[in-house]
Design a protein around this motif. Sequence first.
Motif, PDB file in Angstrom:
ATOM      1  N   LEU A 276       0.822  -1.207   0.000  1.00 31.54           N
ATOM      2  CA  LEU A 276       0.000   0.000   0.000  1.00 31.54           C
ATOM      3  C   LEU A 276       0.857   1.258   0.000  1.00 31.54           C
ATOM      4  N   LEU A 277       1.988   1.211   0.683  1.00 31.52           N
ATOM      5  CA  LEU A 277       2.893   2.362   0.655  1.00 31.52           C
ATOM      6  C   LEU A 277       3.345   2.647  -0.773  1.00 31.52           C
ATOM      7  N   GLN A 278       3.625   1.598  -1.500  1.00 28.62           N
ATOM      8  CA  GLN A 278       4.034   1.764  -2.894  1.00 28.62           C
ATOM      9  C   GLN A 278       2.859   2.237  -3.752  1.00 28.62           C
ATOM     10  N   LYS A 279       1.694   1.705  -3.473  1.00 21.42           N
ATOM     11  CA  LYS A 279       0.505   2.088  -4.240  1.00 21.42           C
ATOM     12  C   LYS A 279       0.242   3.580  -4.160  1.00 21.42           C
ATOM     13  N   TYR A 280       0.380   4.146  -2.943  1.00 26.66           N
ATOM     14  CA  TYR A 280       0.109   5.571  -2.744  1.00 26.66           C
ATOM     15  C   TYR A 280       1.383   6.423  -2.799  1.00 26.66           C
ATOM     16  N   GLN A 281       2.487   5.779  -3.164  1.00 28.47           N
ATOM     17  CA  GLN A 281       3.774   6.475  -3.313  1.00 28.47           C
ATOM     18  C   GLN A 281       4.159   7.198  -2.017  1.00 28.47           C
ATOM     19  N   LEU A 282       4.132   6.446  -0.930  1.00 31.61           N
ATOM     20  CA  LEU A 282       4.443   6.976   0.390  1.00 31.61           C
ATOM     21  C   LEU A 282       5.649   6.260   0.977  1.00 31.61           C
ATOM     22  N   THR A 283       6.190   6.852   2.030  1.00 28.46           N
ATOM     23  CA  THR A 283       7.253   6.213   2.796  1.00 28.46           C
ATOM     24  C   THR A 283       6.682   5.801   4.158  1.00 28.46           C
ATOM     25  N   ASP A 284       7.553   5.280   5.002  1.00 32.09           N
ATOM     26  CA  ASP A 284       7.132   4.840   6.337  1.00 32.09           C
ATOM     27  C   ASP A 284       7.243   5.967   7.364  1.00 32.09           C
ATOM     28  N   ALA A 285       7.347   7.218   6.906  1.00 31.24           N
ATOM     29  CA  ALA A 285       7.486   8.357   7.814  1.00 31.24           C
ATOM     30  C   ALA A 285       6.156   8.633   8.540  1.00 31.24           C
ATOM     31  N   LEU A 286       6.216   9.475   9.566  1.00 28.77           N
ATOM     32  CA  LEU A 286       5.020   9.859  10.315  1.00 28.77           C
ATOM     33  C   LEU A 286       3.961  10.399   9.355  1.00 28.77           C
ATOM     34  N   THR A 287       2.757   9.846   9.449  1.00 31.83           N
ATOM     35  CA  THR A 287       1.695  10.177   8.495  1.00 31.83           C
ATOM     36  C   THR A 287       0.416  10.549   9.229  1.00 31.83           C
ATOM     37  N   ILE A 288      -0.200  11.627   8.787  1.00 30.84           N
ATOM     38  CA  ILE A 288      -1.456  12.103   9.364  1.00 30.84           C
ATOM     39  C   ILE A 288      -2.516  12.097   8.255  1.00 30.84           C
ATOM     40  N   ALA A 289      -3.654  11.466   8.520  1.00 25.34           N
ATOM     41  CA  ALA A 289      -4.679  11.296   7.484  1.00 25.34           C
ATOM     42  C   ALA A 289      -6.001  11.927   7.883  1.00 25.34           C
ATOM     43  N   TYR A 290      -6.628  12.579   6.923  1.00 24.13           N
ATOM     44  CA  TYR A 290      -7.999  13.078   7.087  1.00 24.13           C
ATOM     45  C   TYR A 290      -8.883  12.330   6.099  1.00 24.13           C
ATOM     46  N   THR A 291      -9.981  11.754   6.601  1.00 25.60           N
ATOM     47  CA  THR A 291     -10.915  11.008   5.750  1.00 25.60           C
ATOM     48  C   THR A 291     -12.326  11.508   6.046  1.00 25.60           C
ATOM     49  N   GLY A 292     -12.823  12.399   5.226  1.00 27.17           N
ATOM     50  CA  GLY A 292     -14.158  12.937   5.497  1.00 27.17           C
ATOM     51  C   GLY A 292     -14.531  14.014   4.507  1.00 27.17           C
ATOM     52  N   ALA A 293     -15.574  14.729   4.839  1.00 28.11           N
ATOM     53  CA  ALA A 293     -16.088  15.789   3.969  1.00 28.11           C
ATOM     54  C   ALA A 293     -15.103  16.949   3.885  1.00 28.11           C
ATOM     55  N   LEU A 294     -15.089  17.578   2.729  1.00 29.41           N
ATOM     56  CA  LEU A 294     -14.221  18.738   2.513  1.00 29.41           C
ATOM     57  C   LEU A 294     -15.097  19.956   2.276  1.00 29.41           C
ATOM     58  N   GLY A 295     -15.811  20.340   3.333  1.00 28.35           N
ATOM     59  CA  GLY A 295     -16.745  21.451   3.234  1.00 28.35           C
ATOM     60  C   GLY A 295     -16.285  22.673   3.996  1.00 28.35           C
ATOM     61  N   GLN A 296     -17.165  23.646   4.053  1.00 27.82           N
ATOM     62  CA  GLN A 296     -16.847  24.921   4.695  1.00 27.82           C
ATOM     63  C   GLN A 296     -16.540  24.768   6.173  1.00 27.82           C
ATOM     64  N   VAL A 297     -17.221  23.830   6.850  1.00 32.31           N
ATOM     65  CA  VAL A 297     -17.095  23.724   8.303  1.00 32.31           C
ATOM     66  C   VAL A 297     -16.039  22.723   8.749  1.00 32.31           C
ATOM     67  N   ASN A 298     -15.344  22.078   7.809  1.00 34.78           N
ATOM     68  CA  ASN A 298     -14.451  20.986   8.191  1.00 34.78           C
ATOM     69  C   ASN A 298     -13.034  21.414   8.526  1.00 34.78           C
ATOM     70  N   ALA A 299     -12.668  22.637   8.222  1.00 30.97           N
ATOM     71  CA  ALA A 299     -11.382  23.221   8.645  1.00 30.97           C
ATOM     72  C   ALA A 299     -10.173  22.381   8.264  1.00 30.97           C
ATOM     73  N   VAL A 300     -10.215  21.757   7.106  1.00 32.67           N
ATOM     74  CA  VAL A 300      -9.077  20.952   6.662  1.00 32.67           C
ATOM     75  C   VAL A 300      -7.903  21.849   6.279  1.00 32.67           C
ATOM     76  N   ASN A 301      -8.180  23.131   6.071  1.00 36.83           N
ATOM     77  CA  ASN A 301      -7.093  24.082   5.798  1.00 36.83           C
ATOM     78  C   ASN A 301      -6.091  24.135   6.952  1.00 36.83           C
ATOM     79  N   GLU A 302      -6.549  23.838   8.175  1.00 34.23           N
ATOM     80  CA  GLU A 302      -5.638  23.833   9.318  1.00 34.23           C
ATOM     81  C   GLU A 302      -4.654  22.667   9.249  1.00 34.23           C
ATOM     82  N   LEU A 303      -5.067  21.576   8.607  1.00 31.02           N
ATOM     83  CA  LEU A 303      -4.142  20.468   8.386  1.00 31.02           C
ATOM     84  C   LEU A 303      -3.046  20.901   7.411  1.00 31.02           C
TER      85      LEU A 303
END
Length: 407
Positions: free
Chosen positions: A202-229
């Motif tokens: 899966l790391l290869q599939k998503y072209q990632l390494t084993d480094a510290l990873t933070i994930a957001y899985t949800g709506a990307l709307g006005q109230v979700n504040a994903v810009n802070e991530l």
Amino acid sequence: MRIIYIHQYFKTPAEGGAVRSYHLAKGLVDAGHEVEMITAGSNSGYDQRWIEGIKVHYLPVRYEQKFGFFRRVWAFLSYVRQAKKLIKKLPRPDLLYVTSTPLTTGLLGLWAKRRMAIPYIFEVRDLWPQAPIEVGAIKNPIVKRSLESLEKKIYQRAMSLVALSPGIADHLRKVTPSQKIHLIPNFSDLDRFFPMEKSERLLQKYQLTDALTIAYTGALGQVNAVNELLDLAEKAQDKGKSWQFLIMGQGSHEPQLRQLAIQKSLSNVHFIPFGSKEKVNEVLSLADFAWISFAHLPVLKTNSPNKFFDALAAGKPILVNHKGWVYDLVKTHQLGISCLPSKIDSAFAKLEELENTPGKLIKMGVNSRLLAEKYFTKELAISRLTHAINPKSITQNSTDEKDIMTA
């Protein structure tokens, strides 16, 4: 019992998104009840399907988060109008189970009780009209008062109310002090979400390494504040960190977030297409933290977000950006850390510390899964719902509300 379940945005796990109603309706069917779901579909005409014993009626009501205010209202009222016509044609139910949002679904409960003497239970997922008022979507004082009056009427005339968080339950008590209230939070699907080690495939599939990873899985709307991530990602990149940030979702603010990531030249941010619950679990398996965020409005402190309970089931440490019920659970049960906008530097320092102490991260993940198993299984939620729909249920609050509120 014959139940008509009203949910304008019904989704299955294969479709992704909020699947609470799927699990609750299926649980009612498994308990011997006959359940018909009335929802909205994207087809040009009416459709009907059987899904896990649930007879699902799809009304042709198009809705997208990017719709403007008036187009949204038109979709809400169109759904109510078409649902009324359908209910008249269906065999008479013993009960309507009506879930918001939007608040306008409550019009079906009021209408069914007045015209057909059918009782209804109203499930409050979000506080309407408080949420759109605080966001600024509703500004007209006359409209505000009208919606608040409608809210109170819907609550008062229901057989009982279902709240998804302690904060929502507190609000309902203020609006309707004598009403019967059941607290049934969102829940963790322990079968579909489970702890997984990072897979090299899966790391290869998503072209990632084993480094510290933070994930957001949800709506990307006005109230979700994903810009802070993205703010956190920018700080990590400036500090030379190899950390990775995954954003999986869809919504009206997705284009802005993508553009912001480009403007900031954030090579450590990866946008992943919205997908099924299995895909969400796959993405979470690559994460060391699950990011849970909302805009900093009082009403949003009461939320019971699906992505939080998915992360608990997946055994993920939590990184939360706002104070409220989720924040309290994270602190009380040592599920992770907070990353409030005013304290991003201290949060960053804690992440650096945890990066070098994997044992602490493992413990937080174990705590998340244990909390899900003890308080937030779908079986417990279904049990609470079967109690709520029982006409002989005469206690004001659900019997295990104290446990949930102090979880």
